[in-house]
Design a protein around this motif. Structure first.
Motif, PDB file in Angstrom:
ATOM      1  N   GLU A  26       0.853  -1.184   0.000  1.00 60.91           N
ATOM      2  CA  GLU A  26       0.000   0.000   0.000  1.00 60.91           C
ATOM      3  C   GLU A  26       0.889   1.234   0.000  1.00 60.91           C
ATOM      4  N   PHE A  27       0.428   2.269  -0.692  1.00 58.11           N
ATOM      5  CA  PHE A  27       1.206   3.500  -0.721  1.00 58.11           C
ATOM      6  C   PHE A  27       0.282   4.690  -0.895  1.00 58.11           C
ATOM      7  N   VAL A  28       0.821   5.860  -0.580  1.00 58.82           N
ATOM      8  CA  VAL A  28       0.152   7.138  -0.785  1.00 58.82           C
ATOM      9  C   VAL A  28       1.115   8.012  -1.580  1.00 58.82           C
ATOM     10  N   ASN A  29       0.623   8.613  -2.658  1.00 61.01           N
ATOM     11  CA  ASN A  29       1.448   9.542  -3.428  1.00 61.01           C
ATOM     12  C   ASN A  29       1.735  10.771  -2.576  1.00 61.01           C
ATOM     13  N   VAL A  30       3.029  11.126  -2.473  1.00 59.71           N
ATOM     14  CA  VAL A  30       3.413  12.251  -1.623  1.00 59.71           C
ATOM     15  C   VAL A  30       4.229  13.307  -2.348  1.00 59.71           C
ATOM     16  N   GLY A  31       4.591  13.074  -3.601  1.00 57.15           N
ATOM     17  CA  GLY A  31       5.387  14.066  -4.305  1.00 57.15           C
ATOM     18  C   GLY A  31       5.586  13.719  -5.763  1.00 57.15           C
ATOM     19  N   VAL A  32       6.212  14.644  -6.482  1.00 55.96           N
ATOM     20  CA  VAL A  32       6.546  14.459  -7.893  1.00 55.96           C
ATOM     21  C   VAL A  32       7.944  15.031  -8.110  1.00 55.96           C
ATOM     22  N   LEU A  33       8.728  14.316  -8.908  1.00 56.25           N
ATOM     23  CA  LEU A  33      10.062  14.724  -9.311  1.00 56.25           C
ATOM     24  C   LEU A  33      10.025  14.882 -10.822  1.00 56.25           C
ATOM     25  N   LEU A  34      10.396  16.069 -11.342  1.00 59.56           N
ATOM     26  CA  LEU A  34      10.318  16.333 -12.777  1.00 59.56           C
ATOM     27  C   LEU A  34      11.665  16.816 -13.290  1.00 59.56           C
ATOM     28  N   LEU A  48       2.073  16.179   2.036  1.00 63.52           N
ATOM     29  CA  LEU A  48       1.731  15.047   2.903  1.00 63.52           C
ATOM     30  C   LEU A  48       0.298  15.164   3.382  1.00 63.52           C
ATOM     31  N   ASP A  49      -0.436  14.083   3.251  1.00 65.04           N
ATOM     32  CA  ASP A  49      -1.765  13.978   3.834  1.00 65.04           C
ATOM     33  C   ASP A  49      -1.610  13.093   5.067  1.00 65.04           C
ATOM     34  N   ALA A  50      -1.366  13.722   6.198  1.00 62.43           N
ATOM     35  CA  ALA A  50      -1.060  12.990   7.426  1.00 62.43           C
ATOM     36  C   ALA A  50      -2.179  12.021   7.803  1.00 62.43           C
ATOM     37  N   ASP A  51      -3.421  12.408   7.597  1.00 57.04           N
ATOM     38  CA  ASP A  51      -4.537  11.530   7.955  1.00 57.04           C
ATOM     39  C   ASP A  51      -4.547  10.256   7.121  1.00 57.04           C
ATOM     40  N   ARG A  52      -4.315  10.376   5.814  1.00 60.16           N
ATOM     41  CA  ARG A  52      -4.271   9.185   4.950  1.00 60.16           C
ATOM     42  C   ARG A  52      -3.108   8.285   5.325  1.00 60.16           C
ATOM     43  N   LEU A  53      -1.957   8.894   5.593  1.00 62.42           N
ATOM     44  CA  LEU A  53      -0.793   8.094   5.962  1.00 62.42           C
ATOM     45  C   LEU A  53      -1.002   7.392   7.297  1.00 62.42           C
ATOM     46  N   ARG A  54      -1.589   8.084   8.249  1.00 64.93           N
ATOM     47  CA  ARG A  54      -1.847   7.456   9.559  1.00 64.93           C
ATOM     48  C   ARG A  54      -2.888   6.352   9.448  1.00 64.93           C
ATOM     49  N   ALA A  55      -3.820   6.457   8.487  1.00 61.49           N
ATOM     50  CA  ALA A  55      -4.805   5.390   8.277  1.00 61.49           C
ATOM     51  C   ALA A  55      -4.107   4.105   7.822  1.00 61.49           C
TER      52      ALA A  55
END
Length: 127
Positions: A26-34, A48-55
């Motif tokens: 499982e993962f949450v997208n947290v950034g983009v490198l271009l 960072l969506d702290a709530d999604r990550l803590r879930a």
């Protein structure tokens, strides 16, 4: 009538993912490198969506995730101490790794404004 967009630049990007538990995939997208060689551009942005990550992982060290993302941004700015090209930095940052913050697959496209494209990708893929 077609709109004149100016010079178009090829670019490559990866989505940075927070993978708190590799065993659960499982993962949450947290950034983009271009990266755009022709525009001489390498930059990363994160959110960072702290709530999604803590879930996903209640015991996740959010400060460590923030620190890893800040390190990516510092390498983009050339603050790594190594005198290497933007392309080499992108290759190093986009290489697969098994850490909490991981790059996804490399994608590409064309843009007339790499900074605006990065912002668009952040808005679309990270939220």
């Amino acid at each position: 009538m077609s709109e004149d967009r100016g010079e178009r630049h090829g670019f490559q990007y990866v989505v940075l993912r927070c993978v708190p538990r590799v065993d659960r995939e499982e993962f949450v997208n947290v950034g983009v490198l271009l990266y755009s060689q022709s525009a001489d551009f390498l930059c990363a942005g994160s959110r960072l969506d702290a709530d999604r990550l803590r879930a996903l992982a209640p015991d996740l060290d959010l400060d460590a995730v923030r620190s890893a993302l800040a390190a990516v941004e510092a390498v983009c700015r050339g603050e790594s101490g190594a005198d290497i090209s933007l392309g080499q930095r992108f290759g190093w940052l986009a290489a697969p790794r098994s850490t909490v913050v991981q790059p996804g697959p490399i994608h590409g496209g064309l843009t007339d404004d790499p900074a605006r494209q990065l912002q668009h990708l952040l808005d679309t893929l990270v939220g």
